[in-house]
Motif scaffolding. Structure first.
Motif, mmCIF file in Angstrom:
data_model
loop_
_atom_site.group_PDB
_atom_site.id
_atom_site.type_symbol
_atom_site.label_atom_id
_atom_site.label_comp_id
_atom_site.label_asym_id
_atom_site.label_seq_id
_atom_site.Cartn_x
_atom_site.Cartn_y
_atom_site.Cartn_z
ATOM 1 N N LEU A 1 22.551 26.668 -23.585
ATOM 2 C CA LEU A 1 22.086 26.957 -25.091
ATOM 3 C C LEU A 1 22.808 25.697 -25.856
ATOM 4 C CD1 LEU A 1 22.707 30.829 -25.706
ATOM 5 C CD2 LEU A 1 20.646 29.528 -25.439
ATOM 6 N N ARG A 2 24.025 25.162 -25.367
ATOM 7 C CA ARG A 2 24.404 23.914 -26.088
ATOM 8 C C ARG A 2 23.556 22.802 -25.827
ATOM 9 N NH1 ARG A 2 29.539 25.582 -24.777
ATOM 10 N NH2 ARG A 2 29.481 24.288 -22.795
ATOM 11 N N LEU A 3 23.086 22.722 -24.747
ATOM 12 C CA LEU A 3 22.258 21.456 -24.636
ATOM 13 C C LEU A 3 20.885 21.720 -25.227
ATOM 14 C CD1 LEU A 3 21.370 19.193 -22.044
ATOM 15 C CD2 LEU A 3 20.170 21.047 -21.112
ATOM 16 N N LEU A 4 20.513 22.794 -25.258
ATOM 17 C CA LEU A 4 19.129 23.056 -26.131
ATOM 18 C C LEU A 4 19.398 22.811 -27.548
ATOM 19 C CD1 LEU A 4 17.677 25.989 -24.343
ATOM 20 C CD2 LEU A 4 16.864 23.666 -24.085
ATOM 21 N N ARG A 5 20.371 23.140 -28.072
ATOM 22 C CA ARG A 5 20.866 23.050 -29.540
ATOM 23 C C ARG A 5 20.895 21.201 -29.640
ATOM 24 N NH1 ARG A 5 19.460 23.245 -34.127
ATOM 25 N NH2 ARG A 5 20.940 22.756 -35.633
ATOM 26 N N LYS A 6 21.528 20.673 -28.653
ATOM 27 C CA LYS A 6 21.608 19.277 -29.110
ATOM 28 C C LYS A 6 20.172 18.567 -29.072
ATOM 29 C CE LYS A 6 26.161 17.952 -27.685
ATOM 30 N NZ LYS A 6 26.928 18.184 -26.636
ATOM 31 N N PHE A 7 19.311 19.148 -28.160
ATOM 32 C CA PHE A 7 17.846 18.850 -28.120
ATOM 33 C C PHE A 7 17.048 18.977 -29.359
ATOM 34 C CE2 PHE A 7 17.277 18.650 -23.173
ATOM 35 C CZ PHE A 7 18.155 17.267 -23.173
ATOM 36 N N GLY A 8 17.670 19.800 -30.244
ATOM 37 C CA GLY A 8 16.985 20.072 -31.646
ATOM 38 C C GLY A 8 16.121 21.414 -31.581
ATOM 39 N N ALA A 9 16.729 22.180 -30.757
ATOM 40 C CA ALA A 9 16.099 23.717 -30.712
ATOM 41 C C ALA A 9 17.054 24.651 -31.583
ATOM 42 C CB ALA A 9 16.204 24.374 -29.277
ATOM 43 N N ILE B 1 14.119 36.598 -34.588
ATOM 44 C CA ILE B 1 15.484 36.497 -34.178
ATOM 45 C C ILE B 1 16.038 37.819 -33.833
ATOM 46 C CG2 ILE B 1 17.702 35.452 -34.507
ATOM 47 C CD1 ILE B 1 15.267 33.435 -34.331
ATOM 48 N N THR B 2 15.734 38.486 -32.510
ATOM 49 C CA THR B 2 15.945 39.660 -32.203
ATOM 50 C C THR B 2 17.537 39.853 -31.855
ATOM 51 O OG1 THR B 2 15.350 39.289 -30.078
ATOM 52 C CG2 THR B 2 13.815 40.166 -31.737
ATOM 53 N N ASN B 3 18.324 38.835 -31.310
ATOM 54 C CA ASN B 3 19.480 39.017 -31.139
ATOM 55 C C ASN B 3 20.490 37.745 -31.515
ATOM 56 O OD1 ASN B 3 18.448 37.861 -28.669
ATOM 57 N ND2 ASN B 3 20.312 37.887 -27.793
ATOM 58 N N ALA B 4 21.678 37.813 -31.435
ATOM 59 C CA ALA B 4 22.589 36.646 -31.621
ATOM 60 C C ALA B 4 22.974 36.352 -30.373
ATOM 61 C CB ALA B 4 23.921 37.222 -32.701
ATOM 62 N N VAL B 5 23.484 35.241 -30.407
ATOM 63 C CA VAL B 5 24.141 34.622 -29.124
ATOM 64 C C VAL B 5 25.136 35.399 -28.526
ATOM 65 C CG1 VAL B 5 25.525 32.796 -28.008
ATOM 66 C CG2 VAL B 5 23.624 32.074 -29.451
ATOM 67 N N MET C 1 10.964 27.328 -25.256
ATOM 68 C CA MET C 1 10.609 28.403 -24.386
ATOM 69 C C MET C 1 11.225 27.888 -23.019
ATOM 70 S SD MET C 1 6.921 29.293 -22.900
ATOM 71 C CE MET C 1 6.684 30.090 -21.181
ATOM 72 N N THR C 2 11.991 28.629 -22.477
ATOM 73 C CA THR C 2 12.650 28.540 -21.087
ATOM 74 C C THR C 2 11.926 29.164 -20.163
ATOM 75 O OG1 THR C 2 14.157 30.256 -21.587
ATOM 76 C CG2 THR C 2 15.055 28.148 -22.192
ATOM 77 N N GLY C 3 12.318 29.246 -18.967
ATOM 78 C CA GLY C 3 11.587 29.637 -17.753
ATOM 79 C C GLY C 3 11.807 31.173 -17.589
ATOM 80 N N GLY C 4 13.148 31.540 -18.085
ATOM 81 C CA GLY C 4 13.415 33.067 -17.777
ATOM 82 C C GLY C 4 13.392 33.628 -16.349
ATOM 83 N N PRO C 5 13.275 34.945 -15.807
ATOM 84 C CA PRO C 5 13.853 35.934 -16.907
ATOM 85 C C PRO C 5 15.343 35.660 -17.195
ATOM 86 C CG PRO C 5 13.578 36.942 -14.687
ATOM 87 C CD PRO C 5 13.341 35.210 -14.497
ATOM 88 N N GLN C 6 16.086 35.151 -16.471
ATOM 89 C CA GLN C 6 17.446 35.132 -16.812
ATOM 90 C C GLN C 6 17.747 34.374 -18.144
ATOM 91 O OE1 GLN C 6 16.176 33.023 -14.374
ATOM 92 N NE2 GLN C 6 16.735 30.856 -15.549
ATOM 93 N N LEU C 7 18.621 34.872 -18.768
ATOM 94 C CA LEU C 7 18.664 34.332 -19.914
ATOM 95 C C LEU C 7 19.731 33.050 -19.939
ATOM 96 C CD1 LEU C 7 19.365 37.711 -22.258
ATOM 97 C CD2 LEU C 7 17.165 36.401 -21.768
ATOM 98 N N GLU C 8 20.161 32.389 -21.101
ATOM 99 C CA GLU C 8 20.864 30.975 -20.729
ATOM 100 C C GLU C 8 22.201 30.972 -21.035
ATOM 101 O OE1 GLU C 8 18.654 31.916 -23.288
ATOM 102 O OE2 GLU C 8 16.947 31.080 -22.263
ATOM 103 N N THR C 9 22.744 30.379 -19.909
ATOM 104 C CA THR C 9 24.260 29.958 -20.186
ATOM 105 C C THR C 9 24.561 29.519 -21.444
ATOM 106 O OG1 THR C 9 24.297 27.949 -19.109
ATOM 107 C CG2 THR C 9 24.297 29.469 -17.813
ATOM 108 N N SER C 10 25.847 29.753 -21.820
ATOM 109 C CA SER C 10 26.633 28.960 -22.769
ATOM 110 C C SER C 10 26.113 27.462 -22.790
ATOM 111 C CB SER C 10 27.987 29.320 -23.357
ATOM 112 O OG SER C 10 28.224 30.474 -23.300
ATOM 113 N N ALA C 11 26.625 26.919 -21.772
ATOM 114 C CA ALA C 11 26.148 25.345 -21.474
ATOM 115 C C ALA C 11 24.776 24.913 -22.168
ATOM 116 C CB ALA C 11 26.754 24.930 -20.185
#
Ligand code: R1P
Ligand code: GUN
Length: 276
Positions: free
Chosen positions: A206-214, A241-245, A194-204
């Motif tokens: 999302l890469r960080l969150l992926r590295k963290f195991g999300a 999963i309502t949308n793709a990156v 869960m991120t804070g929103g309401p803005q969605l995430e930058t590519s960087a």
């Protein structure tokens, strides 16, 4: 409804509960359901209580969808559907307020919470339209100090040091996997962030969150799960999963618009098989 309520004040919580009881009578509640708004059509003997009739429940200025508690039965089980999640960005990141329905439903008797959200899949395997069973979460606002337990000092809440290492109940997850097979649901298990929103995430980001195991990222749920565990409610969680990156649309951000009959049937079958 008139009356200022502090969502962290335990006596105010009891006032909300008694105002609901005075309107619904001796209605039993075993399972609370959050994030599956279209399930309300399948609730039998439904009693609908609009938020406008509930002390302390805010009325959204931005959400046109129905906002109500719908009490009733699904296959003989006593359920309540929290229709219309309190949006944390509309309510200034007041996560204690946004998780208020969880505390209120627990005080009305709920022992299990089934929760879902709209999310983006980031592990390369989760495709739009897929369903992820949440095994564990990374609660980014919670890690940064935005805990829904902040300010809950009243000893009737119990210790704030609630263990959440096993927040998503193993038995309920096993049940969901078994029912998923029966209902032909392509269910994968993974870690939700869960991120804070309401803005969605930058590519960087999302890469960080992926590295963290999300595996999937959304903007709700973890505060509700934290409060559910704080008050002893077992949790079953899903990320839709309502949308793709990179393929965002307003519709993709509204999970309730995505549920088809197959997903609703899956949920009903889980409810049928749940042991309270
Ligand atoms: O309540 P959930 O399913 O998290 O939905 C939310 O998801 C969107 C972004 O994650 C928001 O616009 C809100 O609708
Ligand atoms: N945080 C977040 N929530 C979403 N919900 C649906 N898509 C997204 C997304 O890309 N990011």
């Amino acid at each position: 409804m008139e009356g200022k309520i502090d969502p962290r004040n335990y006596d105010d919580l009891l006032k909300i509960v008694s105002s609901i009881k005075s309107q619904i009578g001796e209605q039993l509640v075993d399972i609370m359901i959050i994030g599956f708004d279209s399930l309300t059509d399948l609730i039998q003997n439904a009693i609908t209580l609009p938020y406008s009739q509930i002390k302390g429940f805010p009325k959204s200025k931005i959400n046109d969808n129905p906002e109500s508690l719908v009490f009733g039965e699904i296959d003989g089980k006593n359920v309540v559907c929290v229709q219309g999640r309190f949006d944390k960005n509309e309510y200034n990141m007041d996560l204690g307020l946004c998780a208020l329905p969880v505390r209120v439903m627990q005080l009305l008797g709920a022992k299990i919470m089934i929760v879902s959200n709209a999310a983006v899949g980031i592990n390369g395997k989760l495709k739009k339209g897929g369903l992820m069973l949440i095994k564990d979460h990374i609660f980014v606002p919670g890690l940064a100090g935005w805990s829904p337990l902040n300010g809950c000092g009243d000893e009737r809440y119990g210790s704030p040091f609630v263990p959440v290492h096993d927040a998503y109940n193993r038995g309920l997850r096993k049940l969901a996997i078994k029912v998923g097979r029966k209902c032909n649901i392509n269910l994968s298990e993974g870690f939700f962030t869960m991120t804070g929103g309401p803005q969605l995430e930058t590519s960087a980001e999302l890469r960080l969150l992926r590295k963290f195991g999300a595996d999937a990222v959304g903007t709700s749920t973890c505060h509700e799960v934290t409060v559910a565990r704080h008050c002893g409610v077992k949790v079953l969680g899903f990320a839709w999963i309502t949308n793709a990156v990179g393929a965002y649309s307003d519709d993709a951000l509204d999970a309730s618009k995505q549920f088809g009959p197959q997903e609703l049937e899956f949920l009903v079958e889980i409810i049928k098989d749940i042991q309270i």
